[in-house]
Design an enzyme around this catalytic site. Structure first.
Site, PDB file in Angstrom:
ATOM      1  N   ARG A   1      -0.674  -6.048   8.928  1.00 50.61           N
ATOM      2  CA  ARG A   1       0.623  -5.387   8.765  1.00 50.61           C
ATOM      3  C   ARG A   1       1.045  -4.812  10.105  1.00 50.61           C
ATOM      4  NH1 ARG A   1       2.773  -0.990   4.187  1.00 50.61           N
ATOM      5  NH2 ARG A   1       4.784  -2.031   3.986  1.00 50.61           N
TER       6      ARG A   1
ATOM      7  N   PRO B   1       0.810  -1.225   0.000  1.00 51.82           N
ATOM      8  CA  PRO B   1       0.000   0.000   0.000  1.00 51.82           C
ATOM      9  C   PRO B   1       0.841   1.273   0.000  1.00 51.82           C
ATOM     10  CG  PRO B   1      -0.757  -1.554   1.676  1.00 51.82           C
ATOM     11  CD  PRO B   1       0.556  -2.055   1.186  1.00 51.82           C
TER      12      PRO B   1
ATOM     13  N   ARG C   1       7.240   1.766  -3.461  1.00 51.69           N
ATOM     14  CA  ARG C   1       7.818   2.854  -4.261  1.00 51.69           C
ATOM     15  C   ARG C   1       8.386   2.336  -5.573  1.00 51.69           C
ATOM     16  NH1 ARG C   1       8.504   4.079   1.069  1.00 51.69           N
ATOM     17  NH2 ARG C   1       8.048   6.221   1.708  1.00 51.69           N
TER      18      ARG C   1
ATOM     19  N   GLN D   1      -6.477  -2.262   2.407  1.00 57.03           N
ATOM     20  CA  GLN D   1      -5.883  -2.101   3.730  1.00 57.03           C
ATOM     21  C   GLN D   1      -6.782  -1.177   4.549  1.00 57.03           C
ATOM     22  OE1 GLN D   1      -2.416   0.506   4.679  1.00 57.03           O
ATOM     23  NE2 GLN D   1      -1.332  -1.409   5.121  1.00 57.03           N
TER      24      GLN D   1
ATOM     25  N   CYS E   1      -0.164   5.480   0.036  1.00 57.65           N
ATOM     26  CA  CYS E   1      -1.198   6.519   0.026  1.00 57.65           C
ATOM     27  C   CYS E   1      -1.046   7.426  -1.192  1.00 57.65           C
ATOM     28  CB  CYS E   1      -1.124   7.347   1.303  1.00 57.65           C
ATOM     29  SG  CYS E   1      -1.619   6.442   2.785  1.00 57.65           S
TER      30      CYS E   1
ATOM     31  N   TYR F   1       0.001   4.289  13.402  1.00 54.49           N
ATOM     32  CA  TYR F   1      -1.416   4.607  13.327  1.00 54.49           C
ATOM     33  C   TYR F   1      -2.164   3.951  14.484  1.00 54.49           C
ATOM     34  CZ  TYR F   1       0.081   6.532   8.900  1.00 54.49           C
ATOM     35  OH  TYR F   1       0.748   7.269   7.952  1.00 54.49           O
TER      36      TYR F   1
END
Length: 369
Positions: A232, A23, A326, A100, A25, A184
């Site tokens: 994760r 993932p 990336r 996710q 963002c 998070y």
């Protein structure tokens, strides 16, 4: 045969290869809804040849977004838009798509990375709101403090994760990943640095992992049998006295016992004082240690940029699959190029068959029907 291009199974979901789009963002939503950017991005992911695509962190509450531009799945409109887009995607590619599910907690209410604000908005600013967390401790020393979640608030978080999971299945996602990493909300409950509660959700290791386990168990009740749910985690906070590898191993063992499909191993993101030793494959040793302790697949990430790296990690049994984030954004055909480097075949859309590199072995094959 290359292990990177061997199939792997997450519960009832079989992946054609072990390249996982991790993932990332995109900060391209309005009101949590899909945009034209997502249509292009998801189509690119679908045609990449990767074994699985996990879309960006998707908020289960408006207050759970990292920024005002984050994707969400807290209402039926968002769900329907995802269902429509996924139905189109599945017409051009059999690549499984996962979602996710996330809540940013005290790291919410921020500007997009390229925004002028360069940080967190206060509740009285445009695009800002009051954040929540296990304890009223800011991520940044000068940040607006979050509100410590009440027991009622915790129950609401759990129910919203469950509702988001139900919408995810309805939308057509093949897998759900719980985001308990990168500082998070779920990670905030796990770490003693951010969780200073004295109730059943704080203090001991067993109490700090309670919320993650409760959410997992409740989601498992409402999804189809053997539907894959991965988690994760950040293997370490990179701060003394924080969440660490030993804790991650113990949590992974418990998650295995209650039916997790895989553990996706990253690190950091919780504390401003983290001291991360960044170098190629810097997070792979964490995945390796967790893999030694459990019997479900482990996904490794962290500056794995070359196919040869990925293959060596799998050959050494340090992980079972490789997450590329990336690298895929930089090179959307990373999987194709990996197949060339490793002399393997990869299933692609037939529209691309004519572009087989001249002089190379046959690397492209048609998607299985």
């Amino acid at each position: 045969m290359s292990i990177l291009f061997k199939s792997i199974k997450f519960k009832n979901l079989i992946l054609e290869n072990r390249v996982i789009i991790a993932p990332m963002c995109q900060y391209s939503s309005e009101n949590g809804e899909l945009s034209y950017w997502h249509e292009q991005q998801w189509a690119s992911y679908a045609l990449s040849g990767a074994g699985l695509c996990i879309i960006e962190a998707t908020a289960i509450q408006p207050e759970g977004r990292i920024s005002y531009a984050d994707l969400g799945i807290w209402n039926d409109t968002q769900c329907k838009m995802m269902q429509t887009l996924l139905s189109k995607i599945k017409k051009i590619s059999p690549t499984p798509f996962a979602i996710q599910l996330a809540h940013a907690g005290r790291k919410a209410s921020c500007d997009a990375p390229w925004g002028e604000r360069n940080g967190q908005f206060t509740p009285d600013e445009k695009n800002g709101w009051q954040t929540i967390a296990p304890s009223a401790i800011s991520f940044q020393p000068n940040g607006h403090p979050p509100i410590s979640l009440s027991t009622i608030g915790i129950k609401k978080v759990i129910s919203d994760f469950v509702a988001a999971a139900q919408r995810s299945v309805l939308a057509g996602f093949d897998l759900i990943e719980l985001h308990a990493a990168h500082g998070y909300l779920l990670h905030q409950f796990l770490s003693p640095l951010s969780n200073q509660r004295t109730d059943e959700y704080g203090g001991s290791f067993e109490n700090r992992i309670r919320l993650t386990l409760e959410i997992f168990k409740e989601i498992k009740k409402v999804v189809p049998k053997n539907y894959p749910i991965g988690v994760r985690i950040s293997a370490t906070d990179w701060v003394n006295g924080g969440w660490d590898l030993r804790s991650s191993i113990e949590l992974s063992k418990i998650l295995e016992q209650i039916g997790v499909a895989y553990i996706h191993v990253t690190s950091g993101g919780l504390h401003k004082d983290q001291k991360i030793d960044i170098h190629p494959e810097y997070q792979v040793p964490f995945a390796n240690e967790i893999k030694k302790a459990i019997n479900v697949p482990v996904i490794a990430v962290g500056l794995i940029t070359h196919p040869e790296q990925a293959e060596r990690i799998l050959q050494a049994k340090q992980a079972d699959a490789i997450g590329i984030a990336r690298g895929i954004l930089y090179d959307p055909r990373w999987s194709w190029h990996a197949a060339v480097k490793l002399n393997q075949t990869i299933a692609i859309a037939p529209q691309y068959f004519r572009f087989q590199p001249r002089g190379s072995n046959q690397i492209f094959k048609k998607y299985a029907s």
